[in-house]
Design an enzyme around this catalytic site. Structure first.
Site, PDB file in Angstrom:
ATOM      1  N   TYR A 104       4.920  10.563  -7.715  1.00 38.42           N
ATOM      2  CA  TYR A 104       4.153   9.317  -7.652  1.00 38.42           C
ATOM      3  C   TYR A 104       4.854   8.266  -8.504  1.00 38.42           C
ATOM      4  O   TYR A 104       5.241   8.545  -9.634  1.00 38.42           O
ATOM      5  CB  TYR A 104       2.738   9.556  -8.205  1.00 38.42           C
ATOM      6  CG  TYR A 104       1.910   8.285  -8.339  1.00 38.42           C
ATOM      7  CD1 TYR A 104       1.030   7.905  -7.331  1.00 38.42           C
ATOM      8  CD2 TYR A 104       2.024   7.472  -9.468  1.00 38.42           C
ATOM      9  CE1 TYR A 104       0.278   6.746  -7.440  1.00 38.42           C
ATOM     10  CE2 TYR A 104       1.279   6.305  -9.585  1.00 38.42           C
ATOM     11  CZ  TYR A 104       0.406   5.941  -8.574  1.00 38.42           C
ATOM     12  OH  TYR A 104      -0.325   4.790  -8.682  1.00 38.42           O
ATOM     13  N   GLU A 189       3.060   0.593  -4.798  1.00 40.13           N
ATOM     14  CA  GLU A 189       2.823   2.006  -5.080  1.00 40.13           C
ATOM     15  C   GLU A 189       3.456   2.889  -4.006  1.00 40.13           C
ATOM     16  O   GLU A 189       3.356   2.576  -2.820  1.00 40.13           O
ATOM     17  CB  GLU A 189       1.313   2.261  -5.118  1.00 40.13           C
ATOM     18  CG  GLU A 189       0.929   3.685  -5.460  1.00 40.13           C
ATOM     19  CD  GLU A 189      -0.572   3.931  -5.283  1.00 40.13           C
ATOM     20  OE1 GLU A 189      -1.265   4.109  -6.286  1.00 40.13           O
ATOM     21  OE2 GLU A 189      -1.043   3.943  -4.134  1.00 40.13           O
TER      22      GLU A 189
END
Ligand code: GDP
Ligand code: MN
Length: 378
Positions: A104, A189
């Site tokens: 992530y 993101e």
């Protein structure tokens, strides 16, 4: 805020050199079949709903297919869905990659620190909210200096990368920073960011463009969301104007007084329909413009609650009387005014002369506005 669909976010990532799966946007099952048959999208592939809400994987809006027929079937199933209230109109078809690890990474704005914040975790592919705090590294970035070498090294070490992947990640972090910074991002993101052999590939993209920078992005004019046509005009004119469900218009100055006015109306049984915050302005041209916009929303009545500090009551009153004259006959509405503060006596006199109901106390004026609203409901 302009939220970009995954494929648009990925287009930005591609512009800055990131590695992405081969893919294409399609709008029908037939198209899904065609692009997989022709090999434009290699099989096996992933079929993904292009909606703004997250959690598509869990919600059945991301499916896999190994033949053109399966791709068509998956496309049909997803196009039939309404995902979290949003109709699915577009799909992204991409080659399915063999994922080694899922990571992530994200850049976001930390409003309390007033700095961009880089977050990374070795636990990708799940919602970041469910990842334990000690599994997330947070690095605040100087907006002008960008990511420094040591900051990137710290992230890379935290993710447990060495050798080739470490080098690739260094480049990727730079590309992510450039996307975020140069495209006026509020969020960029990647979840999951996948290790695929010696590549690091962005499998998902969630990009939000900062609203205050939208004037620099005419390319998103058609997807700027959730504003009514009147709110859109207001935004362009620099007027704080919000449409709600009710029928009473509110004009106030300052966010605090505006909110208190909405509450007062609500308390006495009224339903605010649109509110307009004059802020610190008593510029007659601006007041007129704002007032005409208010008329276009066709309120049953308008409650004006202004405190004259920097803006003087008489100037506001004059501006209003001028503005009222310009409202077309079919758009007129009863106006209930409460103005207090600098030059209030003069202001009230000007309003009364123009036939405006003018009162001093909040409670009585709010009640009068509610009554006028109920009397003239449209
Ligand atoms: P989200 O659930 O809305 O965040 O959608 P994602 O784009 O993150 O996709 C959901 C999940 O599908 C990912 O976490 C991956 O596990 C999986 N996925 C997406 N693309 C691929 C791929 O190319 N190969 C494999 N094996 N899985 C994928
Ligand atoms: Mn995701």
């Amino acid at each position: 805020m302009v939220k970009l669909a995954e494929w648009r976010g990925k287009e930005l990532f591609r512009k800055y050199g990131m590695s992405l799966p081969r893919g294409r946007v399609v709008r029908s099952a037939d198209e899904a079949k065609a692009v997989t048959e022709s090999g434009e999208v290699p099989l096996p592939c992933v079929v993904k709903a292009q909606v703004l809400a997250g959690g598509r994987g869990k919600g059945g809006a991301v499916r896999f297919a190994s033949t053109p027929a399966e791709a068509a079937e998956a496309a049909r199933a997803i196009l039939d869905m309404e995902f979290k209230g949003e109709k699915v109109k577009e799909l992204l078809l991409e080659e399915k990659l063999a994922i080694g690890r899922e990571l992530y990474v994200a850049l976001t704005l930390d409003r309390s620190a007033r700095l961009p914040l880089l977050m990374a975790s070795p636990q990708g592919g799940v919602e970041i909210e469910t990842v334990p705090d000690d599994q997330i590294v947070r690095i605040w970035v100087h907006p002008f200096a960008g990511l420094s070498g040591w900051q990137k090294r710290r992230v890379i070490k935290f993710l447990g990368l060495t050798g080739g992947p470490a080098k690739t990640m260094d480049t990727l972090l730079e590309q992510l920073w450039r996307t975020f910074h140069l495209e006026d991002g509020e969020l960029a993101e990647i979840n999951p960011l996948a290790i695929v052999g010696d590549r690091i590939v962005a499998l998902d993209a969630k990009v939000i463009i900062e609203d205050d920078a939208s004037f620099r992005h005419p390319e998103y004019a058609d997807i700027r969301d959730d504003r009514t046509p009147l709110e859109e005009i207001a935004r362009e004119e620099g007027i704080a104007f919000v449409q709600l469900d009710g029928n009473i218009g509110v004009i106030a100055n300052g966010a605090g007084l505006t909110m208190a006015t909405l509450d007062a109306l609500q308390q006495f049984g009224g339903r605010p329909g649109v509110f307009l915050d004059l802020g610190g302005t008593d510029d007659p041209a601006k007041v007129t413009q704002a007032f005409l916009l208010m008329a276009k929303a066709r309120p049953a009545a308008v409650f004006l609650n202004v405190f004259g500090g920097v803006t003087r009551c008489d100037t506001v009153a004059k501006g209003l009387v001028e503005a009222m004259k310009q409202v077309p006959a079919n758009e007129r509405f009863p106006l209930i005014a409460r103005i207090r503060g600098n030059n209030e006596t003069e202001g009230i006199a000007i309003l009364r002369e123009a036939g405006v109901i003018s009162m001093r106390e909040l409670e009585e004026s709010a009640k009068a506005a509610v009554a006028a609203g109920n009397g003239g409901a449209r």
